[in-house]
Design an enzyme around this catalytic site. Sequence first.
Site, PDB file in Angstrom:
ATOM      1  N   GLY A 176      68.249  74.748  60.829  1.00  0.00           N
ATOM      2  CA  GLY A 176      67.608  73.601  60.198  1.00  0.00           C
ATOM      3  C   GLY A 176      68.536  72.831  59.279  1.00  0.00           C
ATOM      4  N   SER A 177      67.969  72.317  58.195  1.00  0.00           N
ATOM      5  CA  SER A 177      68.697  71.379  57.334  1.00  0.00           C
ATOM      6  C   SER A 177      69.837  72.001  56.543  1.00  0.00           C
ATOM      7  CB  SER A 177      67.720  70.699  56.365  1.00  0.00           C
ATOM      8  OG  SER A 177      66.818  69.882  57.081  1.00  0.00           O
ATOM      9  N   THR A 178      69.981  73.338  56.565  1.00  0.00           N
ATOM     10  CA  THR A 178      71.192  73.912  55.953  1.00  0.00           C
ATOM     11  C   THR A 178      72.430  73.389  56.672  1.00  0.00           C
ATOM     12  OG1 THR A 178      71.052  75.874  57.378  1.00  0.00           O
ATOM     13  CG2 THR A 178      70.023  76.027  55.197  1.00  0.00           C
TER      14      THR A 178
END
Length: 577
Positions: A297-299
Amino acid sequence: MFKRKPKPEEISEDLPRRAERNAVRRRDRASSVPLGKSRYIIAMTMFIGVYGVIAGRLVTWGTEPDERALAFRAADQFMASRPDLVDRNGNVLATDIRVGSLFAEPRKIVDANEASERLRTVLPDLDPKWLYNSLSSEAAFLWLRRELTPSQQQAILDLGVPGIGFRTEKRRFYPGGTVAGFVTGHVNVDNQGIAGMEKYLDDQGYLALQNSGLAVDAELEPVRLSIDLRVQNILHDELTAAMTRYRSIAAGGVVLDAHTGEVLAMTSLPDYDPNDPRQALEKDRMNRTSAGLFEMGSTFKSFTSAMALDTKKVNLHSTFDARNPIHIGGHRISDFHGKKRVLTLEEVFIYSSNIGSAKEAELVGIKGHQEFLTKLGLLTRLKTELPEVATPTQPKVWKQVNSITISYGHGVSTTPLQTAVAATSLLNGGLLIPPTFLPRTEEEAKKISTQVISKETSDDMRYLFRLNVADQRGSGNYADIDGYEVGGKTGTANKVVNGRYSDTKKFNAFLAGFPMSDPRYVVLVFIDEPQPEPGKYYATAGMNAAPVVGNIIRRAGALLGVKPDLGETGKTLLVSY
């Protein structure tokens, strides 16, 4: 000087004496020959006798039934010592203890039926049919039960069953139980490592030492790991509580030293107790942190922003148009809480803009994007001592749509451990350091490190990480712990269910470092399919993974040698005490 020549009568008088002396010499020589021969014969007899006994013993073993012969040959292996595993501070993680194992010699058993019934009074879980058939067979030797408890052994001794015996073996014991099970791994019934660092130990030559018989009752030096048992306990405790609080199906995390690459703590839940290795075979008990593949995801936006900055084509104040969704390949890409305006790179990061990240990836290009993630080790199998490491997955052919979705963490699956290792290079000055579960100094780490981004890019990323936690606009402010300068990036990824992204099942993660002025440690926590906390509507990473990381840092920071800087507030507190 000349000698006088003897007269004839003197010669004739000396002949008898000379003959007598010669006769004595001949007798002496004759008597000495048998004595030498007897010594030689005695030595040969002893030599033949010794090797005859050895040969006879080998023949005896060779003519024994297979079970008996194997028992003789394996006896030394049963008593082979394994070195203790200890943490970086010398606390024992794994050690050997002595236990008794039960065997039978069926040929010596008088009444197999009676022996079976009596043994089952102590070991009722033994299958009665198997036990009777075994005890009534013609086998010379067979195992009945390995690793008995002392009370079981004493109870069987009290039965007085003929043809039943015990052999002392070494059993591996893990004092911490489940706390570090996925790191230590476990051994099989023959005390051979089959998982975790136990298997690594055998692969490094210990198994050969054991098989050769050179490890029997040997005093082996303990093997020190990089794990800090205190931090390991905190990580395990906080994740256990998080699974209950957020009603998730799984959770895990890792703590890394940003300067050496040492793994200070790592766990995955549900876990197992290495004292009972059968638990490791149960469903869902796997090491998700190093052997589980997830879309992070957004990591991943951390890597996308670092990639854009490292091109030197943009800086923190460069702008990206995020007013409208992106339509490509039948997909509509938008922001979760879109600002619907032009965003600076700084805002793209703290607002976690999918559109902005896609524009950053477009700036670099498909080939450059793939090469950058490969350089950070996110697309290849991680090299470390732990055997349980998965190989990331990526599209066979990268297209524009792949590059766009990967920019915000969908389309590539990697392990949480790999994600944390790559993120370390974003914060420590740009050095990618291979992770290790063994102690390593900073000097040793620098020799094997690779400069993957510039120091200037790393400085910018530290600023962005800190801003995302310290600024109320950021998604990570629930991880802000006074005095520790925590920085981080959230990631809330929709899971793939039946080939489609689910709107209800999430994989949440929070990637953090501290202190941001000079990052010494990186912490990554993930929570699989969390539910909203009671009284709250959302179950995003900022609402669950971020506060868990904050709790870990609050409890472990001082133990790791990071002195909290509370500024004027701290001085006031000290004065009050």
